[in-house]
Design a protein around this motif. Structure first.
Motif, mmCIF file in Angstrom:
data_model
loop_
_atom_site.group_PDB
_atom_site.id
_atom_site.type_symbol
_atom_site.label_atom_id
_atom_site.label_comp_id
_atom_site.label_asym_id
_atom_site.label_seq_id
_atom_site.Cartn_x
_atom_site.Cartn_y
_atom_site.Cartn_z
ATOM 1 N N ALA A 258 -3.212 -0.222 -8.505
ATOM 2 C CA ALA A 258 -4.538 -0.626 -8.961
ATOM 3 C C ALA A 258 -4.543 -1.121 -10.395
ATOM 4 C CB ALA A 258 -5.512 0.541 -8.808
ATOM 5 N N ASP A 259 -3.533 -0.730 -11.165
ATOM 6 C CA ASP A 259 -3.452 -1.135 -12.566
ATOM 7 C C ASP A 259 -2.808 -2.510 -12.712
ATOM 8 O OD1 ASP A 259 -3.723 -0.911 -15.331
ATOM 9 O OD2 ASP A 259 -1.742 -0.009 -15.542
ATOM 10 N N SER A 260 -1.645 -2.696 -12.081
ATOM 11 C CA SER A 260 -0.888 -3.932 -12.289
ATOM 12 C C SER A 260 -1.484 -5.134 -11.571
ATOM 13 C CB SER A 260 0.559 -3.733 -11.828
ATOM 14 O OG SER A 260 0.626 -3.410 -10.458
ATOM 15 N N ILE A 261 -2.310 -4.920 -10.549
ATOM 16 C CA ILE A 261 -2.859 -6.064 -9.815
ATOM 17 C C ILE A 261 -3.702 -6.949 -10.720
ATOM 18 C CG2 ILE A 261 -4.958 -4.900 -9.032
ATOM 19 C CD1 ILE A 261 -2.791 -7.358 -7.001
ATOM 20 N N SER A 262 -4.270 -6.365 -11.757
ATOM 21 C CA SER A 262 -5.099 -7.151 -12.684
ATOM 22 C C SER A 262 -4.271 -8.140 -13.488
ATOM 23 C CB SER A 262 -5.856 -6.213 -13.628
ATOM 24 O OG SER A 262 -4.941 -5.464 -14.425
ATOM 25 N N LEU A 263 -2.954 -7.954 -13.517
ATOM 26 C CA LEU A 263 -2.078 -8.847 -14.278
ATOM 27 C C LEU A 263 -1.616 -10.053 -13.476
ATOM 28 C CD1 LEU A 263 0.171 -6.105 -15.951
ATOM 29 C CD2 LEU A 263 -1.884 -7.205 -16.889
ATOM 30 N N LEU A 264 -1.976 -10.098 -12.189
ATOM 31 C CA LEU A 264 -1.545 -11.215 -11.343
ATOM 32 C C LEU A 264 -2.340 -12.473 -11.686
ATOM 33 C CD1 LEU A 264 0.178 -12.020 -8.793
ATOM 34 C CD2 LEU A 264 -1.909 -11.586 -7.478
ATOM 35 N N PRO A 265 -1.666 -13.564 -12.026
ATOM 36 C CA PRO A 265 -2.391 -14.810 -12.321
ATOM 37 C C PRO A 265 -3.137 -15.306 -11.090
ATOM 38 C CG PRO A 265 -0.080 -14.945 -13.011
ATOM 39 C CD PRO A 265 -0.207 -13.717 -12.166
ATOM 40 N N GLU A 266 -4.245 -15.992 -11.316
ATOM 41 C CA GLU A 266 -5.000 -16.559 -10.209
ATOM 42 C C GLU A 266 -4.369 -17.871 -9.786
ATOM 43 O OE1 GLU A 266 -9.170 -16.908 -10.707
ATOM 44 O OE2 GLU A 266 -9.449 -14.850 -11.416
ATOM 45 N N GLN A 267 -3.848 -17.904 -8.563
ATOM 46 C CA GLN A 267 -3.283 -19.110 -7.983
ATOM 47 C C GLN A 267 -3.658 -19.148 -6.502
ATOM 48 O OE1 GLN A 267 0.825 -19.471 -10.681
ATOM 49 N NE2 GLN A 267 0.841 -19.972 -8.506
ATOM 50 N N ASP A 268 -3.904 -20.332 -5.990
ATOM 51 C CA ASP A 268 -4.343 -20.464 -4.602
ATOM 52 C C ASP A 268 -3.298 -19.959 -3.619
ATOM 53 O OD1 ASP A 268 -6.717 -21.540 -5.446
ATOM 54 O OD2 ASP A 268 -6.099 -23.634 -5.158
ATOM 55 N N ASN A 269 -2.028 -20.023 -3.990
ATOM 56 C CA ASN A 269 -0.969 -19.611 -3.060
ATOM 57 C C ASN A 269 -0.613 -18.133 -3.185
ATOM 58 O OD1 ASN A 269 0.062 -20.312 -5.644
ATOM 59 N ND2 ASN A 269 2.135 -20.342 -4.833
ATOM 60 N N LEU B 203 -3.191 9.254 -10.459
ATOM 61 C CA LEU B 203 -1.924 8.544 -10.215
ATOM 62 C C LEU B 203 -2.140 7.219 -9.491
ATOM 63 C CD1 LEU B 203 0.441 11.487 -9.194
ATOM 64 C CD2 LEU B 203 -0.022 10.533 -11.458
ATOM 65 N N GLY B 204 -3.094 7.197 -8.575
ATOM 66 C CA GLY B 204 -3.349 5.974 -7.828
ATOM 67 C C GLY B 204 -4.501 5.160 -8.359
ATOM 68 N N LEU B 205 -5.137 5.634 -9.436
ATOM 69 C CA LEU B 205 -6.326 4.979 -9.986
ATOM 70 C C LEU B 205 -7.352 4.734 -8.884
ATOM 71 C CD1 LEU B 205 -4.702 2.439 -12.486
ATOM 72 C CD2 LEU B 205 -5.538 4.755 -12.913
ATOM 73 N N GLY B 206 -7.461 5.719 -7.971
ATOM 74 C CA GLY B 206 -8.440 5.641 -6.896
ATOM 75 C C GLY B 206 -7.957 4.933 -5.655
ATOM 76 N N LEU B 207 -6.757 4.380 -5.700
ATOM 77 C CA LEU B 207 -6.231 3.645 -4.554
ATOM 78 C C LEU B 207 -5.490 4.605 -3.629
ATOM 79 C CD1 LEU B 207 -5.952 0.823 -3.319
ATOM 80 C CD2 LEU B 207 -3.833 0.542 -4.619
ATOM 81 N N GLY B 208 -5.998 4.787 -2.410
ATOM 82 C CA GLY B 208 -5.404 5.720 -1.467
ATOM 83 C C GLY B 208 -6.428 6.723 -0.990
ATOM 84 N N THR C 51 -1.012 7.147 0.395
ATOM 85 C CA THR C 51 -1.046 6.066 -0.583
ATOM 86 C C THR C 51 -1.457 4.732 0.036
ATOM 87 O OG1 THR C 51 1.288 5.524 -0.260
ATOM 88 C CG2 THR C 51 0.757 7.186 -1.928
ATOM 89 N N GLN C 52 -1.952 3.881 -0.803
ATOM 90 C CA GLN C 52 -2.191 2.480 -0.487
ATOM 91 C C GLN C 52 -1.714 1.654 -1.667
ATOM 92 O OE1 GLN C 52 -6.541 3.135 0.520
ATOM 93 N NE2 GLN C 52 -6.046 1.682 2.146
ATOM 94 N N SER C 53 -1.530 0.382 -1.432
ATOM 95 C CA SER C 53 -1.176 -0.529 -2.519
ATOM 96 C C SER C 53 -1.727 -1.905 -2.181
ATOM 97 C CB SER C 53 0.339 -0.594 -2.718
ATOM 98 O OG SER C 53 0.974 -1.170 -1.582
#
Length: 583
Positions: free
Chosen positions: A251-262, A308-313, A495-497
């Motif tokens: 849940a933390d690192s997903i915010s670092l993903l650049p926005e791209q159509d692919n 640990l999961g920042l709410g994810l899971g 867990t989830q991711s």
């Protein structure tokens, strides 16, 4: 002059059509490579040498097929085109495909199926439970029949879905399968599956699989699968750099993903989980269900998910089946964190809290060693340690690497332990294989030594043979209630991711109905092909047809047709006609 101009126009159109078609064919035949993170050895991907966890099994399964496969909603025909059961539920008949060959060119027949199951009964290995099969017999070259001594409701999930089929002409006469893997490694990986092993380096943990050019299903959507170490410090950075085609983000690192159509993001199912093991063989204090219940009240499972999961899971269900399972019983007690209740239960067993803040009985401090792994395993253990010590139970953590942890738990060489694995979404008969006969010696899962009600074991056996789904579900609900009451293990966190993939590389990923890793199942690499559509099953009441892959894209255009060349040709012809008329 007019005739010459017309000839030039026709020649130009012809050249453009050829060029356009050539360009299109080059695009269609370009090698499609999926790169995945490697660097960990999961064993040689042969049928008796893979390391028996998900990544090991699913690498082997790229080479070997099973009679039945999983899709998003249930089971689907695979090497078996269809199957049916007898009226008494004791005989299962499978009708096999007649167009399958082993990757060495030999034909696949019923003899291979009969040989496989008999050979594995003599040489047990892997995930399938073949103990319930009384016999397997050949009916004809493309049909086999299995018989059991009593009806088995989860026969497909228990004995068929995870049993890879091996070639009789390779394995007959092999007395020691593991030695054969070492002596004849290339023969050991002759399968009917969509891929062939090209290279394996156990020391480096690298694998290279390439498509089987004669695969019976058709041309796989992915030509080559590479498992290699990456140089980037995180999986997300490796994905952005193009070192891998997919990655999993929290849940933390997903915010670092650049926005791209692919870049496509999918939340995974919650079918992987951590759980806390109790060993009353080593520590008799844990034989008391009140002590185990005190631990459940002391540990804030939702806080572990949040921290640990920042709410994810999902927080672990004391009834064991994950809250996303189709047969989850929502009415089982949840043991929401309650320190006062935990302390009351411990004190009810005669313990007194000392000046150091820890409980003791006969001057013996209530303390335990908690076995765990590294990474997130260690983080989970530290959270549990903090929660238990907050109510007066002293905890010392013993963190070891993954294979040592698995081995120590299997040998029941621990007091408390944290372990994690997948498989939480499968048939609820999983409860029987995990928890049956707890009063006896520890099982292969490292669980045992509990004095549980006789009703519990009876229900575990009764649900196995109950073919009425409604009645069986009622039994499974009651089993979950008893597990939550007795707490032989305590699920902590399912867990989830976020699964992230580059759709320009491959866009056929999917999650089976009972699994959480899209890069595991072979259908993720097969689907996307346009050359062959899956066939509908015949005479099968309890299976799902293979998903059909349309040969048109989202706009209704036929995939692979050289539209560009046709349009260029028409435009060019129009220009020349207009020019010719004006001239």
């Amino acid at each position: 002059m007019k005739s010459k101009t017309g000839k030039i126009a026709l020649i130009t159109i012809f050249l453009l059509l050829i060029t356009g078609s050539s360009i299109n064919c080059q695009a269609q035949t370009q090698t499609r490579i999926v790169k995945l993170s490697g660097g960990t050895d999961w064993g040689y991907p042969g049928p008796f040498s893979f390391y028996s966890r998900g990544p090991g099994y699913y690498k082997m399964a790229l080479i070997f097929d099973t009679l039945v496969e999983r899709n998003e909603t249930g089971y689907m025909p695979w090497l078996a085109e269809s199957w049916e059961t007898s009226g008494d539920g004791l005989t299962w008949t499978f009708h096999l495909r007649d167009d399958v060959k082993w990757n060495d060119g030999e034909s696949f027949t019923a003899d291979d199926v009969v040989f496989t199951f008999r050979y594995y009964q003599q040489n047990p290995f892997g995930w399938a439970d073949l103990s319930i099969i009384d016999s397997v017999e050949k009916i004809n070259d493309h049909a086999v029949a299995f018989t059991t001594s009593e009806p088995v409701a989860p026969f497909i999930s228990r004995s068929i879905i995870s049993q890879q089929i091996i070639p009789q002409h390779i394995w007959e006469g092999v007395e020691d399968p593991l030695t054969f893997h070492e002596a004849e490694p290339e023969k050991a990986v002759v399968g009917t599956g969509p891929y062939m092993l090209i290279d394996y380096d156990g020391a480096a943990g690298t694998y290279l699989f390439r498509e089987n050019p004669d695969y019976w299903y058709g041309d796989p959507a992915v030509d080559e699968i590479q498992f290699n170490p990456v140089s980037a410090p995180t999986s997300l950075e490796a994905f952005i750099a193009g070192e891998v085609s997919t990655c999993n983000c929290d849940a933390d690192s997903i915010s670092l993903l650049p926005e791209q159509d692919n870049y496509v993001i999918v939340k995974t199912p919650a079918f992987w989980g951590y759980k806390l093991y109790f060993n009353p063989v080593e520590r008799p204090e844990l034989a008391s269900k009140e002590m185990r219940q005190a631990f459940a009240y002391a540990i804030d499972r939702q806080d572990i998910v949040d921290r640990l999961g920042l709410g994810l899971g999902l927080s672990g269900n004391p009834g064991y089946l994950t809250k996303s399972h189709a047969w989850y019983n929502p009415d089982v007690p949840q043991y929401d964190q309650d320190s006062a209740m935990a302390e009351s239960l411990i004190e009810g067993l005669g313990y007194v809290k000392g000046g150091d803040g820890y409980y003791a009985l006969d001057r013996e401090t209530l303390s335990f060693t908690l076995l765990t792994g590294t990474g997130t395993y260690l983080s989970v253990a530290e959270e549990i340690k903090d929660d238990l010590e907050a109510v007066g139970v002293k905890v010392t953590i013993n963190s070891v690497e993954s294979k040592s942890k698995d081995s120590l738990i299997k040998e029941c060489d621990y007091e408390l332990a944290i372990n994690g694995h997948g498989g939480w979404g499968g048939d609820p008969d999983r409860l029987r294989t995990l928890f049956n006969d707890f009063a006896g010696a520890p099982s292969a899962f490292g669980i045992g030594g509990f004095d549980l009600p006789e009703e519990f074991n009876e229900l575990l056996q009764d649900q196995l043979v109950e073919t009425d789904e409604t009645a069986r579900k009622e039994m499974v609900y009651r089993i979950q209630e008893m597990i939550a009451e007795e707490l032989p293990v305590l699920p902590i966190w399912n867990t989830q991711s976020y699964f992230v993939y580059n759709s320009d590389v491959h866009d056929g990923w999917y999650f089976p109905f009972d699994h959480h890793v899209a890069t595991h199942p072979k259908l993720s690499y097969i689907w996307g092909t346009v050359e062959t559509e899956a066939e509908e099953p015949t005479g099968t009441d309890d299976s799902e047809p293979a998903e059909e892959r349309d040969t048109t894209n989202d706009d209704g255009w036929i995939s692979g047709f050289p539209y560009e060349a046709l349009i260029l040709g028409v435009l060019t012809a129009t220009v020349f006609i207009v020019f010719h008329k004006r001239a």
